[in-house]
Design a protein around this motif. Structure first.
Motif, short mmCIF file in Angstrom:
data_model
loop_
_atom_site.label_atom_id
_atom_site.label_comp_id
_atom_site.label_asym_id
_atom_site.label_seq_id
_atom_site.Cartn_x
_atom_site.Cartn_y
_atom_site.Cartn_z
N GLY A 62 0.72 -1.08 0.01
CA GLY A 62 0.05 0.08 0.05
C GLY A 62 0.96 1.12 0.10
N VAL A 63 1.93 1.19 0.96
CA VAL A 63 2.98 2.53 0.77
C VAL A 63 3.67 2.52 -0.57
CG1 VAL A 63 4.93 3.60 1.70
CG2 VAL A 63 3.38 2.12 3.30
N ILE A 64 3.95 1.59 -1.18
CA ILE A 64 4.58 1.82 -2.36
C ILE A 64 3.60 2.07 -3.52
CG2 ILE A 64 5.78 0.39 -4.33
CD1 ILE A 64 7.30 0.65 -1.49
N ALA A 65 2.48 1.65 -3.57
CA ALA A 65 1.42 2.01 -4.23
C ALA A 65 1.05 3.78 -4.24
CB ALA A 65 0.08 1.40 -4.14
N TYR A 66 1.23 4.37 -2.93
CA TYR A 66 0.94 5.51 -2.77
C TYR A 66 2.24 6.34 -3.44
CZ TYR A 66 1.02 10.02 -0.30
OH TYR A 66 0.95 11.24 0.15
N LEU A 67 3.31 5.84 -2.97
CA LEU A 67 4.68 6.52 -3.67
C LEU A 67 4.56 6.51 -5.22
CD1 LEU A 67 7.35 5.12 -1.32
CD2 LEU A 67 6.43 7.33 -1.09
N ASP A 68 4.14 5.50 -5.78
CA ASP A 68 3.98 5.47 -7.18
C ASP A 68 2.90 6.46 -7.60
OD1 ASP A 68 5.93 3.46 -7.17
OD2 ASP A 68 4.62 1.94 -7.40
N LYS A 69 1.64 6.37 -6.83
CA LYS A 69 0.83 7.48 -7.40
C LYS A 69 1.19 8.67 -7.33
CE LYS A 69 -3.80 8.82 -6.12
NZ LYS A 69 -4.96 8.73 -5.08
N MET A 70 1.94 9.19 -6.39
CA MET A 70 2.45 10.36 -6.11
C MET A 70 3.76 11.04 -6.84
SD MET A 70 0.10 11.72 -4.27
CE MET A 70 0.71 13.36 -3.86
N ARG A 71 4.13 9.85 -7.45
CA ARG A 71 5.48 9.88 -8.43
C ARG A 71 6.73 10.29 -7.56
NH1 ARG A 71 6.07 13.33 -12.17
NH2 ARG A 71 4.44 14.63 -11.54
N PHE A 72 6.74 9.81 -6.21
CA PHE A 72 7.74 10.28 -5.09
C PHE A 72 8.57 9.22 -5.53
CE2 PHE A 72 4.61 12.29 -2.40
CZ PHE A 72 4.92 13.38 -2.68
N SER A 73 9.98 9.74 -5.66
CA SER A 73 11.52 8.84 -5.42
C SER A 73 11.84 9.25 -4.22
CB SER A 73 12.52 9.32 -6.47
OG SER A 73 11.96 9.25 -7.72
N LEU A 74 12.38 8.16 -3.63
CA LEU A 74 13.22 8.35 -2.12
C LEU A 74 14.69 8.63 -2.24
CD1 LEU A 74 11.59 5.55 -0.24
CD2 LEU A 74 10.50 8.07 -0.56
N LEU A 75 15.12 9.82 -1.82
CA LEU A 75 16.52 9.99 -1.94
C LEU A 75 17.43 10.13 -0.40
CD1 LEU A 75 16.84 12.75 -4.75
CD2 LEU A 75 16.72 10.20 -5.00
N ALA A 123 9.01 13.39 11.35
CA ALA A 123 9.85 13.39 9.99
C ALA A 123 11.12 14.02 10.05
CB ALA A 123 9.03 14.54 8.97
N SER A 124 11.69 14.72 11.21
CA SER A 124 12.61 15.10 11.51
C SER A 124 13.71 14.20 11.60
CB SER A 124 12.88 15.88 12.90
OG SER A 124 12.30 15.12 14.07
N ASN A 125 13.71 12.92 11.97
CA ASN A 125 14.84 12.06 11.79
C ASN A 125 14.82 10.97 10.70
OD1 ASN A 125 12.62 10.69 12.66
ND2 ASN A 125 13.54 9.85 14.57
N LEU A 126 14.10 11.29 9.77
CA LEU A 126 14.13 10.39 8.53
C LEU A 126 15.55 10.71 7.80
CD1 LEU A 126 10.47 11.01 6.77
CD2 LEU A 126 11.33 9.15 8.39
N SER A 127 15.81 9.43 7.20
CA SER A 127 17.21 9.73 6.70
C SER A 127 17.25 9.87 5.02
CB SER A 127 18.17 8.48 6.74
OG SER A 127 17.42 7.39 6.21
N PHE A 128 16.01 10.04 4.49
CA PHE A 128 15.76 10.21 3.25
C PHE A 128 14.70 11.17 3.15
CE2 PHE A 128 13.03 6.86 4.81
CZ PHE A 128 11.64 7.27 4.40
N LYS A 129 14.58 11.89 2.12
CA LYS A 129 13.75 12.92 1.46
C LYS A 129 12.61 12.17 0.10
CE LYS A 129 17.29 14.89 -1.17
NZ LYS A 129 18.16 16.41 -1.42
N PHE A 130 11.38 13.01 0.09
CA PHE A 130 10.66 12.66 -0.81
C PHE A 130 10.70 13.66 -1.98
CE2 PHE A 130 9.03 11.03 3.09
CZ PHE A 130 8.31 9.96 2.62
N VAL A 131 11.06 13.13 -3.24
CA VAL A 131 11.24 14.11 -4.35
C VAL A 131 10.07 13.50 -5.45
CG1 VAL A 131 12.65 14.97 -6.13
CG2 VAL A 131 13.61 14.43 -3.86
#
Length: 546
Positions: free
Chosen positions: A377-390, A427-435
């Motif tokens: 479900g999370v992966i589907a959400y990221l794909d729908k929003m076209r988010f890459s994780l960097l 969100a302050s301690n996440l090691s990645f960002k949403f692009v």
């Protein structure tokens, strides 16, 4: 001027007096105030600091207001001048001149220093504003640092000749402020005669041919704003044309008709003259937070009414950039007041989700997706929003399947193997960002205008162009466009990019060939970053004006 529902947060008691101050504090302005015998002026005997020290040093180091004919003349001239500060929304009674004057006989040296200090406070107020720090209004929504008030040639000139002309040089020197001075003067004149109540109820539609006493009220109010209408009960063609100009200025349908359902026009007319004067004074105070000179060209966002104007004497009168609608921050994520500069245009921008929005929007959405469908479900959400994780440290792509989404989204697995919400997430301690990848459906649209501020506030296009939609009569469908998370979405981004890039190889045709066209797949065009040379950069001022 449009009325809004904004509260007046920081100016105390702005009610205008209905009586002209012909004799301030009992001083006769047409004669010299009586003064006791005075000693020869001496050098101040206390250690002075700041503007007072600079002023006395510039003026020769001796007393300024007593002891000889020159100082006597200076004091008399200042007393005659003082009532005129009302044109700037300031009041003589806000200052301690009368009380200080009473100390002249008993301690002339202390009188001189205190009187000088109070005059400097008045000059500071008209120059940089009355507030010690504008950010005291709201640390979240006001980002203007206090402007320094320095003793310069204008200040010295005023002390040499305290009059209306020398005082004017200390006030903001641009048309926006001067227009407000003129408007306030007309309102003050009307209020001195009792003012007007505004039109509270409109019983019918008003158009050319209608004869009604309310028409005379409309004409009188419009005349306050510079129209020269003959005031009678007849709704004539000149009134229609004046209404159309007012409607155009507020980006409404310019039909020259006033009806019970025309809320913008009704809101304009139902404000009484005393309230309007208070609003004008408030705006004048806010404008003093800006530089004295705004420049030959600049962008001004009136965030109170979601309108962006481009001030440029060379801009074509038909350009949509002269006045365009914007989408601003929601009430809980308001667009802040600040001063900045457009230094970069980006075509086909990606969007890196700000940390605040990750916490407020994205992680809760992913928690919901995880609770419903697990990792898939999370992966589907990221794909729908076209988010890459960097990765934040390396900027390298991260495989979404490598992440422990249960921990990230604050979810745990029950003994029965079911996901359940277990903790508040951050969100302050996440090691990645949403692009988000480029494309017309990117949250920033196809153009971004970068500013220099550290608050992640900038101008940009939008993938919700419907918010600028109009009906078949040319009226904006959405009157309330407080929809963003703080940034400013502009109505005409391609036109603004073309304007900023004029004189370069980035013509309108090249810009259109670079950004995606309708139906073109998202993420196929890379970002194009175009820095602006110094002469191309444009100042931006963001301020709520009623």
């Amino acid at each position: 001027m449009k009325k809004t529902t904004r509260n007046i947060l920081f100016l105390t008691s702005l009610a205008l007096s209905t009586q002209a101050l012909a004799q301030p504090y009992g001083w006769q302005t047409d004669s010299q105030p009586s003064q006791p015998a005075q000693p020869t002026p001496t050098t101040p005997t206390v250690v002075l600091q700041g503007p007072a020290a600079a002023l006395y040093n510039a003026m020769g180091g001796t007393a300024l207001w007593y002891g000889n004919s020159t100082n006597q003349q200076r004091l008399n001239q200042f007393i005659r001048f003082l009532p005129s500060i009302q044109k700037h929304g300031l009041r003589p009674t806000d200052y301690r001149f009368n009380a200080i004057y009473q100390t002249l006989a008993s301690d002339p040296n202390a009188f001189d220093i205190q009187f000088t200090t109070e005059v400097l406070r008045l000059l500071k107020d008209v120059s940089v504003g009355r507030l010690k720090d504008p950010r005291s209004v709201s640390r979240d929504n006001v980002k203007f640092a206090p402007r320094a008030f320095n003793v310069d040639a204008r200040v010295v000139n005023f002390f040499n000749s305290p009059n209306d002309r020398s005082f004017e040089t200390l006030a903001p020197q641009h048309k926006m402020y001067q227009d407000l001075v003129e408007l306030l003067a007309r309102l003050q004149a009307i209020n001195s005669r009792g003012g007007y109540a505004g039109i509270k109820v409109l019983p019918k539609m008003f158009r050319v041919g209608v004869i009604d006493p309310i028409v005379a009220e409309m004409k009188s109010i419009l005349n306050v704003y510079g129209f020269n209408l003959y005031v009678d009960n007849n709704f004539d063609e000149p009134l229609k044309e004046a209404l159309k100009k007012m409607q155009e200025a507020n980006l409404g349908l310019p039909d020259g008709i006033v009806s019970p359902v025309n809320k913008d026009v009704l809101t304009f007319f139902n404000v009484d003259s005393f309230t309007r004067a208070q609003e004008v004074e408030l705006v004048m105070e806010q404008i003093r937070w800006l530089p004295t000179y705004l420049g030959d060209r600049y962008l001004f966002l009136n965030s109170a009414v979601q309108e962006l104007t481009l001030h440029d004497p060379n801009l074509e009168t038909t350009s949509p950039l002269r006045l365009q609608k914007t989408v601003n921050g929601r009430v809980d994520r308001a667009t802040p007041s600040l001063q900045d500069e457009v230094y970069q245009v980006i075509l086909n921008p990606t969007w890196t989700v700000p940390e605040s929005l990750v916490a407020k929007d994205k992680l809760p959405a992913m928690r919901k997706a995880f609770l419903e469908s697990g990792v898939e479900g999370v992966i589907a959400y990221l794909d729908k929003m076209r988010f890459s994780l960097l990765d934040r440290a390396t900027n390298m792509a991260i495989d979404p399947y490598s992440i422990d989404w249960a921990t990230i989204t604050g979810v745990s697995i029950s003994p029965e193997g079911l996901p359940v919400q277990s903790q508040t997430i951050s969100a302050s301690n996440l090691s990645f960002k949403f692009v988000q990848s480029t494309g017309s459906d990117n949250a920033l649209g196809v153009v971004k205008f970068n500013l220099k501020n550290p608050y992640a506030i900038y101008l940009h296009d939008t993938n919700e162009r419907n918010l600028f939609g109009k009906d078949t009569q040319g009226r904006y469908i959405y009157n309330n466009r407080l929809k963003s998370s703080g940034c400013v979405r502009v109505e005409h981004p391609i036109e603004l990019a073309t304007y900023l890039l004029q004189g370069t190889e980035w013509t309108l045709d090249r810009i259109l060939a670079t950004v995606p066209q309708k139906g073109q797949p998202s993420g196929q065009l890379p970002p194009t970053v175009i820095p602006l040379a110094g002469s191309q950069r444009v100042k931006v001022y963001l301020l709520p004006m009623t």
